[in-house]
Scaffold this motif. Sequence first.
Motif, PDB file in Angstrom:
ATOM      1  N   UNK A 261       0.836  -1.209   0.000  1.00 21.52           N
ATOM      2  CA  UNK A 261       0.000   0.000   0.000  1.00 21.52           C
ATOM      3  C   UNK A 261       0.871   1.260   0.000  1.00 21.52           C
ATOM      4  N   UNK A 262       1.873   1.275   0.852  1.00 24.80           N
ATOM      5  CA  UNK A 262       2.756   2.439   0.911  1.00 24.80           C
ATOM      6  C   UNK A 262       3.574   2.582  -0.365  1.00 24.80           C
ATOM      7  N   UNK A 263       3.974   1.465  -0.969  1.00 24.15           N
ATOM      8  CA  UNK A 263       4.767   1.534  -2.192  1.00 24.15           C
ATOM      9  C   UNK A 263       3.983   2.177  -3.323  1.00 24.15           C
ATOM     10  N   UNK A 264       2.704   1.854  -3.428  1.00 28.11           N
ATOM     11  CA  UNK A 264       1.876   2.498  -4.459  1.00 28.11           C
ATOM     12  C   UNK A 264       1.844   4.008  -4.246  1.00 28.11           C
ATOM     13  N   UNK A 265       1.712   4.434  -3.000  1.00 34.43           N
ATOM     14  CA  UNK A 265       1.642   5.855  -2.693  1.00 34.43           C
ATOM     15  C   UNK A 265       2.963   6.543  -3.012  1.00 34.43           C
ATOM     16  N   UNK A 266       4.074   5.951  -2.582  1.00 34.46           N
ATOM     17  CA  UNK A 266       5.376   6.569  -2.820  1.00 34.46           C
ATOM     18  C   UNK A 266       5.766   6.525  -4.290  1.00 34.46           C
ATOM     19  N   UNK A 267       5.357   5.497  -5.002  1.00 35.26           N
ATOM     20  CA  UNK A 267       5.636   5.432  -6.440  1.00 35.26           C
ATOM     21  C   UNK A 267       4.949   6.575  -7.165  1.00 35.26           C
ATOM     22  N   UNK A 268       3.696   6.824  -6.820  1.00 37.53           N
ATOM     23  CA  UNK A 268       2.979   7.939  -7.433  1.00 37.53           C
ATOM     24  C   UNK A 268       3.636   9.270  -7.075  1.00 37.53           C
ATOM     25  N   UNK A 269       4.069   9.408  -5.839  1.00 38.07           N
ATOM     26  CA  UNK A 269       4.741  10.625  -5.411  1.00 38.07           C
ATOM     27  C   UNK A 269       6.034  10.850  -6.189  1.00 38.07           C
ATOM     28  N   UNK A 270       6.801   9.799  -6.369  1.00 40.36           N
ATOM     29  CA  UNK A 270       8.070   9.910  -7.096  1.00 40.36           C
ATOM     30  C   UNK A 270       7.851  10.201  -8.570  1.00 40.36           C
ATOM     31  N   UNK A 271       6.842   9.573  -9.162  1.00 35.86           N
ATOM     32  CA  UNK A 271       6.572   9.817 -10.581  1.00 35.86           C
ATOM     33  C   UNK A 271       6.137  11.265 -10.805  1.00 35.86           C
ATOM     34  N   UNK A 272       5.438  11.845  -9.846  1.00 38.11           N
ATOM     35  CA  UNK A 272       5.081  13.259  -9.955  1.00 38.11           C
ATOM     36  C   UNK A 272       6.312  14.135  -9.759  1.00 38.11           C
ATOM     37  N   UNK A 273       7.156  13.747  -8.818  1.00 38.75           N
ATOM     38  CA  UNK A 273       8.367  14.521  -8.521  1.00 38.75           C
ATOM     39  C   UNK A 273       9.335  14.527  -9.698  1.00 38.75           C
ATOM     40  N   UNK A 274       9.415  13.377 -10.407  1.00 36.54           N
ATOM     41  CA  UNK A 274      10.364  13.238 -11.519  1.00 36.54           C
ATOM     42  C   UNK A 274       9.646  13.183 -12.861  1.00 36.54           C
ATOM     43  N   UNK A 275       8.529  13.884 -12.972  1.00 38.52           N
ATOM     44  CA  UNK A 275       7.730  13.836 -14.203  1.00 38.52           C
ATOM     45  C   UNK A 275       8.511  14.312 -15.416  1.00 38.52           C
ATOM     46  N   UNK A 276       9.300  15.369 -15.256  1.00 37.26           N
ATOM     47  CA  UNK A 276      10.062  15.885 -16.398  1.00 37.26           C
ATOM     48  C   UNK A 276      11.079  14.861 -16.890  1.00 37.26           C
ATOM     49  N   UNK A 277      11.770  14.205 -15.957  1.00 32.80           N
ATOM     50  CA  UNK A 277      12.757  13.194 -16.355  1.00 32.80           C
ATOM     51  C   UNK A 277      12.077  12.001 -17.011  1.00 32.80           C
ATOM     52  N   UNK A 278      10.913  11.621 -16.516  1.00 33.01           N
ATOM     53  CA  UNK A 278      10.170  10.521 -17.128  1.00 33.01           C
ATOM     54  C   UNK A 278       9.756  10.863 -18.551  1.00 33.01           C
ATOM     55  N   UNK A 279       9.307  12.097 -18.761  1.00 36.35           N
ATOM     56  CA  UNK A 279       8.927  12.529 -20.114  1.00 36.35           C
ATOM     57  C   UNK A 279      10.143  12.521 -21.046  1.00 36.35           C
ATOM     58  N   UNK A 280      11.270  13.034 -20.559  1.00 36.82           N
ATOM     59  CA  UNK A 280      12.491  13.041 -21.378  1.00 36.82           C
ATOM     60  C   UNK A 280      12.932  11.620 -21.708  1.00 36.82           C
ATOM     61  N   UNK A 281      12.808  10.721 -20.743  1.00 31.29           N
ATOM     62  CA  UNK A 281      13.205   9.322 -20.950  1.00 31.29           C
ATOM     63  C   UNK A 281      12.340   8.674 -22.019  1.00 31.29           C
TER      64      UNK A 281
END
Length: 297
Positions: A261-281
């Motif tokens: 449960x916590x991993x799902x929450x933190x994964x979403x938090x990290x994907x929002x935090x690193x959204x620009x890098x994810x888009x570039x990737x």
Amino acid sequence: MRASRIVSTVALSMCVAGLVGGCAGGDGSGDAVRSVPRTAQARDDLLKSAQNELVRRCLTDREVEAPAPVTTSAAPQPAGGQRQFPYGIDDPAWAAEHGFGITAGSTGQGGPATPKLDRKAAAEQQRLSDALFGTGRRELSTRTATGLLVKANSDGCLAQAQRVLYGDQAAWFRTDVTVNNLAAAAHQRVTRDPAYRAALADWSRCIAPVHKATDPAELRSAWQRGAHDLDARRAAALQRRYAVAEARCVRRTGLAGTGVRLERWYTAELRAQYADQLDDHRRLREHGLRYAVQHGL
């Protein structure tokens, strides 16, 4: 890429294994109808194959030969399928059959030693490592979400292959390192979360009658120490006993469920935090896929 000489050695083995395993090379003849694959796995496979082929060509140009890899690892081998339990085994029936999922007799102690290379072989391996990863000061660096500083050279064959395939090797290095470490960062945040720590404390109290351990990893270490002088049958029996106890306590305390449960929450938090890098990737991957198809890699 190499964060250290140790990381370089591991990466060298993986890269060589990919090269020896065969590459979908060619000059594109007869491949005019190819298109970018639709599935994620097929896309990953195409990018790996294309990069390996570009690395192989670079090594050939530099007159460096990639030798066949030799597996010498003494690490415990997985058994009973590929199930993963990142927050403790939560299936008592599986634990009763497979224990921790480690092959009986492989306790991680002792085992075959890595053969010592003679001077000539060591020099050849160093030459291959230099050709693959570059030499001198490592010009590229980035810090992962877990805080690890990763560095790489820009003059090796791996860097050259990435530069050709993705169009911008420095950007690919930064985004790929970042994206590939987000799962580890999420796991790290879970294990530091107060809710998870509370569930882990409950698990520790639950497991104490079988063996005192603060977490499942410590229980595995305890099994390895206890199994060191046992024959394979008794070592396997001890493994199953500990694993079943772990699983029952994980179920009783809800440890794994809390972790997931916590991993799902933190994964979403990290994907929002690193959204620009994810888009570039994603953008760089699309460039690499188009290049691989257009050039028959």
